[in-house]
Design an enzyme around this catalytic site. Sequence first.
Site, PDB file in Angstrom:
ATOM      1  N   GLU A 152      31.085  30.061  36.899  1.00  0.00           N
ATOM      2  CA  GLU A 152      31.886  29.487  35.825  1.00  0.00           C
ATOM      3  C   GLU A 152      33.342  29.320  36.273  1.00  0.00           C
ATOM      4  O   GLU A 152      34.016  30.321  36.538  1.00  0.00           O
ATOM      5  CB  GLU A 152      31.840  30.436  34.618  1.00  0.00           C
ATOM      6  CG  GLU A 152      32.667  29.978  33.441  1.00  0.00           C
ATOM      7  CD  GLU A 152      32.514  30.896  32.230  1.00  0.00           C
ATOM      8  OE1 GLU A 152      32.300  32.111  32.414  1.00  0.00           O
ATOM      9  OE2 GLU A 152      32.618  30.387  31.103  1.00  0.00           O
ATOM     10  N   GLU A 158      43.064  34.057  33.797  1.00  0.00           N
ATOM     11  CA  GLU A 158      42.071  35.127  33.977  1.00  0.00           C
ATOM     12  C   GLU A 158      41.698  35.366  35.433  1.00  0.00           C
ATOM     13  O   GLU A 158      41.261  36.449  35.791  1.00  0.00           O
ATOM     14  CB  GLU A 158      40.800  34.810  33.181  1.00  0.00           C
ATOM     15  CG  GLU A 158      41.009  34.825  31.687  1.00  0.00           C
ATOM     16  CD  GLU A 158      39.692  34.651  30.923  1.00  0.00           C
ATOM     17  OE1 GLU A 158      38.786  35.456  31.115  1.00  0.00           O
ATOM     18  OE2 GLU A 158      39.593  33.682  30.158  1.00  0.00           O
ATOM     19  N   ASP A 185      32.681  25.660  30.700  1.00  0.00           N
ATOM     20  CA  ASP A 185      33.078  26.271  29.425  1.00  0.00           C
ATOM     21  C   ASP A 185      34.211  25.415  28.856  1.00  0.00           C
ATOM     22  O   ASP A 185      35.250  25.235  29.509  1.00  0.00           O
ATOM     23  CB  ASP A 185      33.535  27.717  29.710  1.00  0.00           C
ATOM     24  CG  ASP A 185      33.979  28.483  28.470  1.00  0.00           C
ATOM     25  OD1 ASP A 185      34.594  27.876  27.577  1.00  0.00           O
ATOM     26  OD2 ASP A 185      33.760  29.704  28.420  1.00  0.00           O
ATOM     27  N   HIS A 188      37.854  26.817  28.879  1.00  0.00           N
ATOM     28  CA  HIS A 188      38.552  26.776  30.174  1.00  0.00           C
ATOM     29  C   HIS A 188      38.855  25.337  30.578  1.00  0.00           C
ATOM     30  O   HIS A 188      39.920  25.053  31.136  1.00  0.00           O
ATOM     31  CB  HIS A 188      37.708  27.454  31.254  1.00  0.00           C
ATOM     32  CG  HIS A 188      37.389  28.881  30.945  1.00  0.00           C
ATOM     33  ND1 HIS A 188      38.370  29.825  30.714  1.00  0.00           N
ATOM     34  CD2 HIS A 188      36.209  29.534  30.809  1.00  0.00           C
ATOM     35  CE1 HIS A 188      37.798  30.995  30.450  1.00  0.00           C
ATOM     36  NE2 HIS A 188      36.488  30.846  30.498  1.00  0.00           N
ATOM     37  N   HIS A 211      29.078  26.508  28.078  1.00  0.00           N
ATOM     38  CA  HIS A 211      29.666  27.319  27.006  1.00  0.00           C
ATOM     39  C   HIS A 211      30.521  26.448  26.094  1.00  0.00           C
ATOM     40  O   HIS A 211      31.308  25.640  26.589  1.00  0.00           O
ATOM     41  CB  HIS A 211      30.594  28.401  27.583  1.00  0.00           C
ATOM     42  CG  HIS A 211      29.873  29.622  28.057  1.00  0.00           C
ATOM     43  ND1 HIS A 211      30.484  30.597  28.829  1.00  0.00           N
ATOM     44  CD2 HIS A 211      28.600  30.051  27.846  1.00  0.00           C
ATOM     45  CE1 HIS A 211      29.610  31.567  29.073  1.00  0.00           C
ATOM     46  NE2 HIS A 211      28.459  31.253  28.505  1.00  0.00           N
ATOM     47  N   ARG A 217      39.712  28.838  21.135  1.00  0.00           N
ATOM     48  CA  ARG A 217      38.610  29.763  21.411  1.00  0.00           C
ATOM     49  C   ARG A 217      37.912  30.264  20.146  1.00  0.00           C
ATOM     50  O   ARG A 217      37.239  31.275  20.154  1.00  0.00           O
ATOM     51  CB  ARG A 217      39.010  30.937  22.319  1.00  0.00           C
ATOM     52  CG  ARG A 217      37.854  31.254  23.260  1.00  0.00           C
ATOM     53  CD  ARG A 217      38.146  32.176  24.399  1.00  0.00           C
ATOM     54  NE  ARG A 217      37.085  31.976  25.399  1.00  0.00           N
ATOM     55  CZ  ARG A 217      36.991  32.598  26.553  1.00  0.00           C
ATOM     56  NH1 ARG A 217      37.886  33.505  26.899  1.00  0.00           N
ATOM     57  NH2 ARG A 217      36.013  32.345  27.386  1.00  0.00           N
ATOM     58  N   GLU A 246      30.338  30.693  22.870  1.00  0.00           N
ATOM     59  CA  GLU A 246      31.052  31.905  23.315  1.00  0.00           C
ATOM     60  C   GLU A 246      32.473  31.801  22.768  1.00  0.00           C
ATOM     61  O   GLU A 246      33.330  31.154  23.364  1.00  0.00           O
ATOM     62  CB  GLU A 246      31.070  31.986  24.843  1.00  0.00           C
ATOM     63  CG  GLU A 246      31.753  33.257  25.334  1.00  0.00           C
ATOM     64  CD  GLU A 246      32.085  33.181  26.814  1.00  0.00           C
ATOM     65  OE1 GLU A 246      31.748  34.126  27.541  1.00  0.00           O
ATOM     66  OE2 GLU A 246      32.693  32.177  27.248  1.00  0.00           O
TER      67      GLU A 246
HETATM   68  C1  LER Z   1      33.025  34.187  30.296  1.00  0.00           C
HETATM   69  O1  LER Z   1      31.975  33.300  30.079  1.00  0.00           O
HETATM   70  C2  LER Z   1      34.318  33.520  30.150  1.00  0.00           C
HETATM   71  O2  LER Z   1      34.407  32.419  29.685  1.00  0.00           O
HETATM   72  C3  LER Z   1      35.529  34.194  30.608  1.00  0.00           C
HETATM   73  O3  LER Z   1      36.642  33.827  29.860  1.00  0.00           O
HETATM   74  C4  LER Z   1      35.402  35.668  30.794  1.00  0.00           C
HETATM   75  O4  LER Z   1      36.620  36.309  30.781  1.00  0.00           O
HETATM   76 MN    MN Z   2      32.601  31.241  29.235  1.00  0.00          MN
END
Ligand code: LER
Ligand code: MN
Length: 267
Positions: A152, A158, A185, A188, A211, A217, A246
């Site tokens: 991912e 992060e 995701d 992100h 995701h 978020r 998520e």
């Molecule tokens: C996990 O799927 C994710 O998106 C991250 O932000 C984990 O810290």
């Molecule tokens: Mn994620």
Amino acid sequence: MKLSIVLSTQSAQFQPVTFKGDLEVNLKRISALGYDGVELAIRDPKLVSLDDLERLTRACGLSIPAIGTGQAWGEEGLSFTDPDPQVRRLAIERINSHVPGGARFEAVIIIGLVRGIVKPGVDPAQAMDWLVEALRECCLAARLHGVRLALEPINRFETTLINNASEGLELIERVGAENFGLLLDTFHMNIEEPDIEASIRACGTHIFHFHVADSNRWYAGAGHLDFKAILTTLMGTGYSGWVSGEFLPKPDALVAAERNITELRKL
Ligand code: LER
Ligand code: MN
């Protein structure tokens, strides 16, 4: 569109795991909301019984499309790119220990933060080499059991390793394993991608899992992302995998999960 939502099998610090706590109760709630599957965040497979997980999810008619592994980093500091070779070895072993669960549930094993960060004093090129080596080893172990791994891309706040889709695609080239792909995701992507739909198209068949969270978020529909465009583009790549929620449990887990599925089913 097959919809799932993240559920942690044990308590964890990571905020966006929408459901935490009593497994059986949460599985029933998730199923009642109309989800088709549950993505399990498992810190250590030794702490769970695959038989119990199978029994409980089957009883609710839920699939397990993916297994999240990031708590090994969040709670224990394990990573593929730690300068300590013992920590790297433990991280590889931990990921390999998810393979039986991945095989049993036909679940993708997620490589999120267990990849680590470039720690102070470590040469970034060295960290990338460690990452590639670890992934090759894990992909080989997983391939023997028909299991796929998905890395991912995670935003810059992060991790410093693989923040966006194009870095993810370069890594796929370097690892060179058929059972290695990407998990995209939307949270992100909203931070890192210049054009979310173009990045989805560029990743194409390399997308193994997906995701969703909105720009803030929260659940889909709570922010300013255009999920109609995003999911239409995703399906346009021929993607037949899962769309997994998520997001933060806000205003609470149940309401968030319910609003998310209502929004996505509308599309
Ligand atoms: C996990 O799927 C994710 O998106 C991250 O932000 C984990 O810290
Ligand atoms: Mn994620």
